[in-house]
Design a protein around this motif. Structure first.
Motif, mmCIF file in Angstrom:
data_model
loop_
_atom_site.group_PDB
_atom_site.id
_atom_site.type_symbol
_atom_site.label_atom_id
_atom_site.label_comp_id
_atom_site.label_asym_id
_atom_site.label_seq_id
_atom_site.Cartn_x
_atom_site.Cartn_y
_atom_site.Cartn_z
ATOM 1 N N ARG A 74 -8.288 67.409 -14.917
ATOM 2 C CA ARG A 74 -8.406 68.868 -14.827
ATOM 3 C C ARG A 74 -7.051 69.547 -14.992
ATOM 4 O O ARG A 74 -6.926 70.562 -15.663
ATOM 5 C CB ARG A 74 -9.025 69.277 -13.499
ATOM 6 N N ARG A 75 -6.035 68.965 -14.374
ATOM 7 C CA ARG A 75 -4.689 69.529 -14.490
ATOM 8 C C ARG A 75 -4.184 69.437 -15.928
ATOM 9 O O ARG A 75 -3.570 70.358 -16.445
ATOM 10 C CB ARG A 75 -3.743 68.804 -13.537
ATOM 11 N N ARG A 76 -4.467 68.327 -16.602
ATOM 12 C CA ARG A 76 -4.058 68.152 -17.993
ATOM 13 C C ARG A 76 -4.760 69.174 -18.895
ATOM 14 O O ARG A 76 -4.137 69.771 -19.774
ATOM 15 C CB ARG A 76 -4.369 66.719 -18.451
ATOM 16 N N THR A 77 -6.026 69.399 -18.653
ATOM 17 C CA THR A 77 -6.768 70.404 -19.422
ATOM 18 C C THR A 77 -6.194 71.791 -19.172
ATOM 19 O O THR A 77 -5.986 72.562 -20.112
ATOM 20 C CB THR A 77 -8.263 70.375 -19.038
ATOM 21 N N LEU A 78 -5.914 72.109 -17.927
ATOM 22 C CA LEU A 78 -5.321 73.405 -17.605
ATOM 23 C C LEU A 78 -3.954 73.548 -18.266
ATOM 24 O O LEU A 78 -3.637 74.610 -18.812
ATOM 25 C CB LEU A 78 -5.196 73.579 -16.086
ATOM 26 N N ASP A 79 -3.149 72.508 -18.238
ATOM 27 C CA ASP A 79 -1.822 72.558 -18.877
ATOM 28 C C ASP A 79 -1.943 72.856 -20.369
ATOM 29 O O ASP A 79 -1.175 73.646 -20.919
ATOM 30 C CB ASP A 79 -1.060 71.249 -18.664
ATOM 31 N N ARG A 80 -2.907 72.222 -21.038
ATOM 32 C CA ARG A 80 -3.114 72.484 -22.475
ATOM 33 C C ARG A 80 -3.501 73.939 -22.705
ATOM 34 O O ARG A 80 -2.996 74.585 -23.630
ATOM 35 C CB ARG A 80 -4.200 71.562 -23.039
ATOM 36 N N LEU A 81 -4.385 74.461 -21.877
ATOM 37 C CA LEU A 81 -4.795 75.856 -22.014
ATOM 38 C C LEU A 81 -3.622 76.804 -21.771
ATOM 39 O O LEU A 81 -3.449 77.787 -22.488
ATOM 40 C CB LEU A 81 -5.927 76.183 -21.047
ATOM 41 N N LEU A 82 -2.823 76.501 -20.761
ATOM 42 C CA LEU A 82 -1.685 77.364 -20.446
ATOM 43 C C LEU A 82 -0.646 77.343 -21.561
ATOM 44 O O LEU A 82 -0.002 78.361 -21.830
ATOM 45 C CB LEU A 82 -1.061 76.957 -19.113
ATOM 46 N N ARG A 83 -0.469 76.201 -22.212
ATOM 47 C CA ARG A 83 0.480 76.147 -23.336
ATOM 48 C C ARG A 83 0.009 77.023 -24.490
ATOM 49 O O ARG A 83 0.812 77.611 -25.196
ATOM 50 C CB ARG A 83 0.669 74.703 -23.814
ATOM 51 N N ARG A 84 -1.290 77.136 -24.670
ATOM 52 C CA ARG A 84 -1.834 77.978 -25.748
ATOM 53 C C ARG A 84 -1.594 79.459 -25.489
ATOM 54 O O ARG A 84 -1.362 80.214 -26.417
ATOM 55 C CB ARG A 84 -3.332 77.752 -25.900
ATOM 56 N N VAL A 85 -1.696 79.862 -24.226
ATOM 57 C CA VAL A 85 -1.566 81.294 -23.925
ATOM 58 C C VAL A 85 -0.127 81.703 -23.669
ATOM 59 O O VAL A 85 0.158 82.889 -23.572
ATOM 60 C CB VAL A 85 -2.450 81.715 -22.727
ATOM 61 N N GLY A 86 0.779 80.762 -23.558
ATOM 62 C CA GLY A 86 2.179 81.086 -23.360
ATOM 63 C C GLY A 86 2.561 81.129 -21.902
ATOM 64 O O GLY A 86 1.750 80.857 -21.018
ATOM 65 N N PRO A 87 3.798 81.489 -21.638
ATOM 66 C CA PRO A 87 4.275 81.491 -20.252
ATOM 67 C C PRO A 87 3.569 82.568 -19.427
ATOM 68 O O PRO A 87 3.159 83.604 -19.961
ATOM 69 C CB PRO A 87 5.769 81.787 -20.383
ATOM 70 N N PRO A 88 3.441 82.316 -18.143
ATOM 71 C CA PRO A 88 2.790 83.308 -17.290
ATOM 72 C C PRO A 88 3.652 84.552 -17.168
ATOM 73 O O PRO A 88 4.872 84.494 -17.338
ATOM 74 C CB PRO A 88 2.661 82.599 -15.940
ATOM 75 N N PRO A 89 3.032 85.690 -16.884
ATOM 76 C CA PRO A 89 3.819 86.915 -16.708
ATOM 77 C C PRO A 89 4.732 86.782 -15.489
ATOM 78 O O PRO A 89 4.437 86.055 -14.549
ATOM 79 C CB PRO A 89 2.763 88.001 -16.493
ATOM 80 N N VAL A 90 5.823 87.486 -15.537
ATOM 81 C CA VAL A 90 6.764 87.468 -14.422
ATOM 82 C C VAL A 90 6.142 88.227 -13.256
ATOM 83 O O VAL A 90 5.656 89.351 -13.420
ATOM 84 C CB VAL A 90 8.103 88.121 -14.838
ATOM 85 N N VAL A 91 6.137 87.582 -12.122
ATOM 86 C CA VAL A 91 5.597 88.204 -10.917
ATOM 87 C C VAL A 91 6.780 88.725 -10.118
ATOM 88 O O VAL A 91 7.679 87.963 -9.765
ATOM 89 C CB VAL A 91 4.793 87.190 -10.084
ATOM 90 N N PRO A 92 6.787 90.022 -9.833
ATOM 91 C CA PRO A 92 7.912 90.564 -9.067
ATOM 92 C C PRO A 92 7.910 90.009 -7.645
ATOM 93 O O PRO A 92 6.873 89.617 -7.122
ATOM 94 C CB PRO A 92 7.664 92.071 -9.070
ATOM 95 N N GLU A 93 9.079 89.993 -7.039
ATOM 96 C CA GLU A 93 9.159 89.548 -5.655
ATOM 97 C C GLU A 93 8.452 90.570 -4.773
ATOM 98 O O GLU A 93 8.409 91.757 -5.075
ATOM 99 C CB GLU A 93 10.618 89.406 -5.242
ATOM 100 N N PHE A 94 7.901 90.085 -3.687
ATOM 101 C CA PHE A 94 7.165 90.958 -2.791
ATOM 102 C C PHE A 94 8.109 91.690 -1.863
ATOM 103 O O PHE A 94 9.058 91.120 -1.340
ATOM 104 C CB PHE A 94 6.148 90.151 -1.975
ATOM 105 N N SER A 95 7.818 92.964 -1.643
ATOM 106 C CA SER A 95 8.610 93.766 -0.716
ATOM 107 C C SER A 95 8.248 93.380 0.712
ATOM 108 O O SER A 95 7.221 92.745 0.969
ATOM 109 C CB SER A 95 8.318 95.254 -0.933
#
Length: 167
Positions: A74-95
């Protein structure tokens, strides 16, 4: 062997060996601990079957290995999918206010917490929150009202601190 005391004995006798084995297989101590714990949960959920096992540790090892393999796939499948969509958006630090809100939300009853999170944090309309939680619109409105009141009390600054901050 399905009695809780016997399962506890098997746990005491084999947990460490199972962890060592699964750690060697997965290369991740946390992963090894999780799959071994899940194997024991499955044993506890079917004590009658566990009672009939000739070698409970072998069964636990097989279950843990199967869980590790499933999670890896499952993790390998998720990794392949994530590589297709590119890096995740930057999440700002929480106040600090956001952290305080999350801590206060954890203190609310589950129904209020779910309603507030879905309505105010996920921006779902009240009707959609009701459908999601499988409750009436009136129940959602009540939970939102009670939750807001409870959050206000939890997030209010003590009077001594407010007065001290103005000096």
């Amino acid at each position: 062997m399905g009695e809780p005391n016997t399962i506890a004995e098997v746990y005491a006798a084999s947990f460490r060996r199972l962890i060592v084995h699964l750690y060697a297989v997965t290369g991740d101590l946390n992963e090894a601990q999780e799959v071994v714990q899940e194997a024991f949960v499955r044993a506890l959920s079917a004590p009658g079957r566990f009672d009939q096992l000739e070698n409970p540790e072998s069964w636990l090892r097989r279950v843990a290995l199967n869980l590790a393999h499933t999670r890896y796939r499952r993790r390998r499948t998720l990794d392949r999918l994530l590589r297709r969509v590119g890096p995740p958006p930057v999440v700002p630090e929480f106040s600090s206010e956001h952290v305080a809100l999350m801590a206060a939300l954890r203190q609310l009853p589950a129904g209020q917490r779910h309603a507030i999170a879905l309505h105010y944090l996920v921006d779902l309309p009240v009707e959609e929150v009701a459908r999601t939680l499988e409750v009436s619109v009136g129940t959602v409105k009540s939970r939102l009202s009670r939750g807001r009141t409870a959050l206000a009390a939890l997030l209010a600054e003590p009077a001594e601190l407010v007065g001290a901050g103005r000096k």
